[in-house]
Motif scaffolding. Structure first.
Motif, PDB file in Angstrom:
ATOM      1  N   ARG A  74       5.964   9.652   6.895  1.00  0.00           N
ATOM      2  CA  ARG A  74       5.844  10.925   7.194  1.00  0.00           C
ATOM      3  C   ARG A  74       5.200  11.133   8.752  1.00  0.00           C
ATOM      4  NH1 ARG A  74       5.747  14.784   3.359  1.00  0.00           N
ATOM      5  NH2 ARG A  74       4.438  16.304   4.520  1.00  0.00           N
ATOM      6  N   ASP A  75       4.312  10.317   9.411  1.00  0.00           N
ATOM      7  CA  ASP A  75       4.226  10.635  10.742  1.00  0.00           C
ATOM      8  C   ASP A  75       5.171  10.315  11.414  1.00  0.00           C
ATOM      9  OD1 ASP A  75       1.411  10.903   9.906  1.00  0.00           O
ATOM     10  OD2 ASP A  75       0.769   8.910  10.483  1.00  0.00           O
ATOM     11  N   TRP A 128       3.870   5.668   2.791  1.00  0.00           N
ATOM     12  CA  TRP A 128       4.268   6.922   2.740  1.00  0.00           C
ATOM     13  C   TRP A 128       3.634   7.663   3.862  1.00  0.00           C
ATOM     14  CZ3 TRP A 128       8.250   9.624   1.739  1.00  0.00           C
ATOM     15  CH2 TRP A 128       8.068  11.045   1.497  1.00  0.00           C
ATOM     16  N   SER A 129       2.451   7.546   4.113  1.00  0.00           N
ATOM     17  CA  SER A 129       1.778   8.392   5.511  1.00  0.00           C
ATOM     18  C   SER A 129       2.358   7.846   6.686  1.00  0.00           C
ATOM     19  CB  SER A 129       0.336   7.715   5.472  1.00  0.00           C
ATOM     20  OG  SER A 129      -0.365   8.469   6.616  1.00  0.00           O
ATOM     21  N   GLN A 130       2.927   6.665   7.068  1.00  0.00           N
ATOM     22  CA  GLN A 130       3.567   6.159   8.229  1.00  0.00           C
ATOM     23  C   GLN A 130       4.704   6.732   8.243  1.00  0.00           C
ATOM     24  OE1 GLN A 130       3.196   2.208   9.604  1.00  0.00           O
ATOM     25  NE2 GLN A 130       5.183   2.080  10.568  1.00  0.00           N
ATOM     26  N   SER A 185       7.685  13.377  11.203  1.00  0.00           N
ATOM     27  CA  SER A 185       7.249  14.580  12.324  1.00  0.00           C
ATOM     28  C   SER A 185       7.184  14.340  13.839  1.00  0.00           C
ATOM     29  CB  SER A 185       5.474  14.793  11.906  1.00  0.00           C
ATOM     30  OG  SER A 185       5.349  15.053  10.795  1.00  0.00           O
ATOM     31  N   ASP A 245       1.064  -1.121   0.148  1.00  0.00           N
ATOM     32  CA  ASP A 245       0.024   0.018   0.010  1.00  0.00           C
ATOM     33  C   ASP A 245       0.934   1.432   0.144  1.00  0.00           C
ATOM     34  OD1 ASP A 245      -1.679   2.064   0.700  1.00  0.00           O
ATOM     35  OD2 ASP A 245      -3.068   0.750   1.731  1.00  0.00           O
ATOM     36  N   ARG A 246       1.095   1.918  -1.204  1.00  0.00           N
ATOM     37  CA  ARG A 246       1.644   2.915  -1.427  1.00  0.00           C
ATOM     38  C   ARG A 246       1.475   4.153  -0.357  1.00  0.00           C
ATOM     39  NH1 ARG A 246       4.479   4.173  -6.378  1.00  0.00           N
ATOM     40  NH2 ARG A 246       4.687   2.236  -7.511  1.00  0.00           N
ATOM     41  N   ASP A 247       0.249   4.382  -0.164  1.00  0.00           N
ATOM     42  CA  ASP A 247      -0.223   5.466   0.610  1.00  0.00           C
ATOM     43  C   ASP A 247       0.001   5.284   2.164  1.00  0.00           C
ATOM     44  OD1 ASP A 247      -0.940   6.961  -1.845  1.00  0.00           O
ATOM     45  OD2 ASP A 247      -3.176   6.144  -1.439  1.00  0.00           O
ATOM     46  N   ALA A 248      -0.283   4.108   2.372  1.00  0.00           N
ATOM     47  CA  ALA A 248      -0.131   3.628   3.837  1.00  0.00           C
ATOM     48  C   ALA A 248       1.368   3.855   4.462  1.00  0.00           C
ATOM     49  CB  ALA A 248      -0.563   2.206   4.183  1.00  0.00           C
ATOM     50  N   GLN A 266       7.028  14.740  -1.994  1.00  0.00           N
ATOM     51  CA  GLN A 266       5.582  14.449  -2.014  1.00  0.00           C
ATOM     52  C   GLN A 266       5.381  12.720  -1.990  1.00  0.00           C
ATOM     53  OE1 GLN A 266       2.986  16.668  -1.782  1.00  0.00           O
ATOM     54  NE2 GLN A 266       4.690  17.976  -1.033  1.00  0.00           N
ATOM     55  N   SER A 267       6.482  12.210  -2.381  1.00  0.00           N
ATOM     56  CA  SER A 267       6.196  10.451  -2.675  1.00  0.00           C
ATOM     57  C   SER A 267       7.892  10.013  -1.841  1.00  0.00           C
ATOM     58  CB  SER A 267       6.283  10.232  -4.010  1.00  0.00           C
ATOM     59  OG  SER A 267       7.336  10.638  -4.748  1.00  0.00           O
TER      60      SER A 267
END
Length: 275
Positions: A23-24, A19-21, A27, A14-17, A48-49
């Motif tokens: 970034r989290d 990348w989202s993790q 931060s 899951d590309r989005d999952a 962005q990716s």
């Protein structure tokens, strides 16, 4: 920090999952260690990716007085933009480290700090250049990867996905070597030849193989799927699937001990293995 594990399915990650993790985690890392804020923003949060972040990291680490960061970044951006499989391979490699290395608690760690993961992505860039016919540039990337990370992989070698190179110091993989999917190897592994012969002269490593620290696999031989090579072994002959080999020269001492040795990372040999 409450870590949410990302489900791993080979090449359908899951590309989005992911990348989202990442970034989290980035931060949270900035909040916990503000002195690393510039590094983490430049390395992850600015992009962005994952592909863009990896292209930046590749160019930053391998740039030199002979080759600018800008030129390397343009090469990497083109490679990721035109070859989606490179991003898929990077995600599979990232999850391999996250799942198998007990010292890895965040996806952030391999991307920013682990030379095994970064060197493997640099090899993938060199291999892309090799396939494009840009062989001198591929050799340059190989040279810089060896200088920066202590990992020397010929750009013509063929390496699958979901590969973990743990610690990664003094890894050598020759020109005609192939490495399957979901392989794990530790530091000081050599997949080499046995002399100065030309042609197909390097090992063929099957899927799911575990190669222990300091192991040397030499010659145009085959290591079967889901086998285990003990640390310090010198392998000179074919290895059947689902077996453990050990010694100098290596010999079969038993079964691999489990269905997925590269995932379990179990390198302990029982007394019964030597009887």
């Amino acid at each position: 920090m409450n870590m949410q594990h990302v489900d791993k399915t080979p090449l359908a990650l899951d590309r989005d999952a992911i990348w989202s993790q990442l970034r989290d985690e980035a931060s949270a890392a900035v909040a916990g260690e503000p002195l690393l804020g510039a590094l983490i923003h430049a390395g992850l949060l600015h992009h962005q990716s994952l592909e863009a972040a990896l292209a930046y990291r590749f160019s930053l680490k391998l740039a030199s007085g002979e080759m600018s960061e800008q030129i390397l970044r343009e090469i990497a951006d083109q490679a990721y933009a035109t070859t989606a499989q490179m991003g898929d391979a990077a995600r599979a490699d990232l999850m391999a480290v996250y799942d198998r290395d007990p010292a890895t608690h965040r996806l952030l760690q391999p991307v920013l700090f682990f030379k095994g993961f970064q060197a493997l992505q640099a090899y993938r860039m060199a291999h892309w250049l090799w396939q494009q016919g840009r062989r001198d540039m591929a050799y340059f990337v190989q040279m810089r990867c060896s200088e920066c990370f202590g990992v020397d992989i010929h750009p013509a070698a063929k390496i699958g996905t979901g590969v973990m190179i743990d610690h990664a110091h003094s890894i050598v993989i020759g020109e005609t070597a192939t490495v399957g999917n979901d392989v794990s190897m530790l530091h000081s592994v050599t997949l080499g030849g046995t002399g100065k012969e030309d042609g197909d002269r390097h090992p063929k490593i099957g899927d799911g193989v575990l190669i222990g620290a300091g192991a040397k696999v030499l010659g145009n031989i085959h290591v079967g799927h889901h086998s285990r090579i003990a640390a310090g072994s010198v392998v000179l002959h074919d290895v059947p699937s689902c077996k453990t080999v050990a010694g100098v020269p290596a010999r079969v001492i038993g079964d691999a001990g489990c269905l997925e040795p590269s995932y379990s990372m179990n390198q302990l040999l029982g007394i019964e293995d030597y009887t």
